[in-house]
Design a protein around this motif. Structure first.
Motif, PDB file in Angstrom:
ATOM      1  N   VAL A 191       0.869  -1.180   0.000  1.00 46.90           N
ATOM      2  CA  VAL A 191       0.000   0.000   0.000  1.00 46.90           C
ATOM      3  C   VAL A 191       0.897   1.218   0.000  1.00 46.90           C
ATOM      4  O   VAL A 191       1.694   1.419   0.934  1.00 46.90           O
ATOM      5  N   GLU A 192       0.773   2.003  -1.012  1.00 50.10           N
ATOM      6  CA  GLU A 192       1.629   3.164  -1.188  1.00 50.10           C
ATOM      7  C   GLU A 192       1.248   4.266  -0.207  1.00 50.10           C
ATOM      8  O   GLU A 192       0.080   4.487   0.088  1.00 50.10           O
ATOM      9  N   ASP A 193       2.286   4.956   0.321  1.00 48.50           N
ATOM     10  CA  ASP A 193       2.141   6.139   1.168  1.00 48.50           C
ATOM     11  C   ASP A 193       1.422   5.828   2.482  1.00 48.50           C
ATOM     12  O   ASP A 193       0.577   6.598   2.946  1.00 48.50           O
ATOM     13  N   VAL A 194       1.715   4.685   3.091  1.00 45.79           N
ATOM     14  CA  VAL A 194       1.185   4.298   4.396  1.00 45.79           C
ATOM     15  C   VAL A 194       2.361   3.946   5.291  1.00 45.79           C
ATOM     16  O   VAL A 194       3.213   3.114   4.918  1.00 45.79           O
ATOM     17  N   GLU A 224      -2.849   5.607   9.389  1.00 42.15           N
ATOM     18  CA  GLU A 224      -2.951   5.856   7.948  1.00 42.15           C
ATOM     19  C   GLU A 224      -3.567   4.654   7.232  1.00 42.15           C
ATOM     20  O   GLU A 224      -4.294   4.818   6.249  1.00 42.15           O
ATOM     21  N   PHE A 228      -6.887   4.553   4.913  1.00 45.92           N
ATOM     22  CA  PHE A 228      -6.938   3.908   3.603  1.00 45.92           C
ATOM     23  C   PHE A 228      -8.104   2.930   3.515  1.00 45.92           C
ATOM     24  O   PHE A 228      -8.781   2.839   2.487  1.00 45.92           O
ATOM     25  N   THR A 273      -3.662   9.355  -3.077  1.00 43.17           N
ATOM     26  CA  THR A 273      -2.309   9.333  -2.507  1.00 43.17           C
ATOM     27  C   THR A 273      -1.967   7.971  -1.928  1.00 43.17           C
ATOM     28  O   THR A 273      -0.796   7.636  -1.781  1.00 43.17           O
ATOM     29  N   ARG A 274      -3.000   7.193  -1.571  1.00 45.56           N
ATOM     30  CA  ARG A 274      -2.794   5.847  -1.038  1.00 45.56           C
ATOM     31  C   ARG A 274      -3.507   4.851  -1.953  1.00 45.56           C
ATOM     32  O   ARG A 274      -4.694   5.008  -2.230  1.00 45.56           O
ATOM     33  N   TYR A 275      -2.791   3.832  -2.358  1.00 43.42           N
ATOM     34  CA  TYR A 275      -3.373   2.845  -3.257  1.00 43.42           C
ATOM     35  C   TYR A 275      -2.584   1.549  -3.145  1.00 43.42           C
ATOM     36  O   TYR A 275      -1.432   1.520  -2.688  1.00 43.42           O
TER      37      TYR A 275
END
Length: 369
Positions: A106-109, A114, A118, A130-132
């Motif tokens: 998971v991107e940006d966690v 956070e 998400f 921003t999170r995926y």
């Protein structure tokens, strides 16, 4: 001016006295608002009835409990999937120092808070971007699919419950008002019990039907019995509910009140349950309203005053104060319908005997002359 203010204040008080009945409902089977006071004792486990019909069971709950249940479902699902995402990310080493080669699940966690955000964004389909989930973790992708389906199911369930709650027959029933009292009066030697029903909503009730039954103690003392009653419209039947309607129950030999005199009506042990059913013309939804009448609410030798309609421009206005008023019938005795019937029958027989005697005497006189 002062008299008008007093009359207006008195009319408002009469209205709220009529709607919110201040008399105790401890001895009622059905309250004036239509709720039942019957509770089952020694019943089987409620789980056998709740889970097979969970949708109706939830709809029957109070609104506060429904909100609490769905709020708990949302928070629990967000927290559960956040925890699962966190475990998958921890197993993939997303929270270790970046080495520049591996890609996170998971991107940006960077922490659990956070991850919870998400999870909420995924289930509510907000998706800020921003999170995926990346293609490095098939397990995380599978969790996204499962959470999306679960979120749709929860939203569908809460939408169905809310619509069902708003379209419930009892919601529309609050705009169908029953007279606070029932009247017992005589019309040409025939006894009636009459009630008055008013539709407060602008949308009409199509083809309203009234059914009733009486709960009273058996004469042999073996307990309560249920006796059906018929209420028919006083005037010509109409499929619409434009104005207040008076419904009458004929007290004849088939009526449970055939042998009731004034004292029995006012001091007896019984309860009359009245149900009105119809269809709303705008929503085409079923309407079900009910109430009850105790002996203290039976008015002897009275009948309802007709509501006066005043025309103003292209509309007609009805005086609501007349809905709560009754007028007295001065020519009604305190005897029962059966006693009145026997007395009228005896008087009729006496009149027939007198007429026959007069006829015979006159015929003999004519022959003698």
């Amino acid at each position: 001016m002062e008299n008008k203010m007093r009359a207006r204040r008195r009319s408002v008080i009469d209205f709220f006295d009529f709607v919110t009945n201040s008399e105790p409902d401890d001895m009622r089977i059905v309250t004036k608002s239509g709720n039942t006071t019957v509770k089952l004792a020694n019943q089987p486990s409620s789980k056998k009835f709740f889970y097979p019909n969970i949708f109706i069971s939830i709809v029957e709950l109070e609104s506060a409990w429904i909100c609490l249940i769905f709020l708990t479902c949302f928070l629990l699902s967000w927290f559960t999937f956040a925890l699962l995402y966190f475990v998958v990310a921890e197993a993939n080493g997303d929270f270790l120092p970046a080495d520049g080669e591996s890609q996170p699940c998971v991107e940006d966690v960077h922490n659990f808070l956070e991850m919870f955000q998400f999870s909420m964004e995924t289930q509510t389909t907000i998706g800020y971007g921003t999170r995926y989930v990346t293609d490095e973790c098939p397990t995380a992708i599978l969790l996204v699919v499962i959470q999306s389906i679960l979120g749709v199911l929860i939203l569908t369930a809460i939408t169905g419950v809310i619509l069902f709650k708003f379209q419930s027959p009892k919601r529309r029933a609050h705009t169908v008002l029953f007279s606070k009292v029932a009247c017992v009066y005589e019309d040409n030697g025939i006894y009636f019990i009459e009630i008055q029903i008013l539709n407060m909503q602008r949308s009409q009730l199509i083809d309203p039907k009234v059914a009733a039954l009486c709960i009273m103690n058996r004469e042999d003392g073996s307990g309560k019995c249920r006796l059906d009653m018929e209420f028919n419209p006083c005037h010509e039947s109409s499929r619409l509910f434009f104005r207040p309607k008076v419904f009458r129950h004929l007290i004849d030999k088939s009526s449970p009140f055939w042998d009731f005199n004034r004292k029995d009506f006012e001091k007896g042990a019984y309860e009359i349950l009245v149900v009105v059913e119809g269809v709303d013309e705008f929503t085409d939804s079923f309407v079900h309203a009910r109430t009850s009448y105790l002996p203290s609410e039976m008015k002897w030798s009275r009948h309802f005053k007709q509501m006066t309609a005043a025309r103003k421009a292209s509309t007609f206005k009805l005086n609501f104060n007349d809905f709560t008023r009754t007028t007295r019938s001065f020519d009604m005795s305190d005897e029962s319908a059966s006693q009145a019937s026997r007395r009228n029958s005896e008087e009729t027989q006496e009149e027939n005997v007198i007429q026959m005697t007069e006829f015979v005497n006159g015929h003999v006189d004519i022959q003698y002359n």
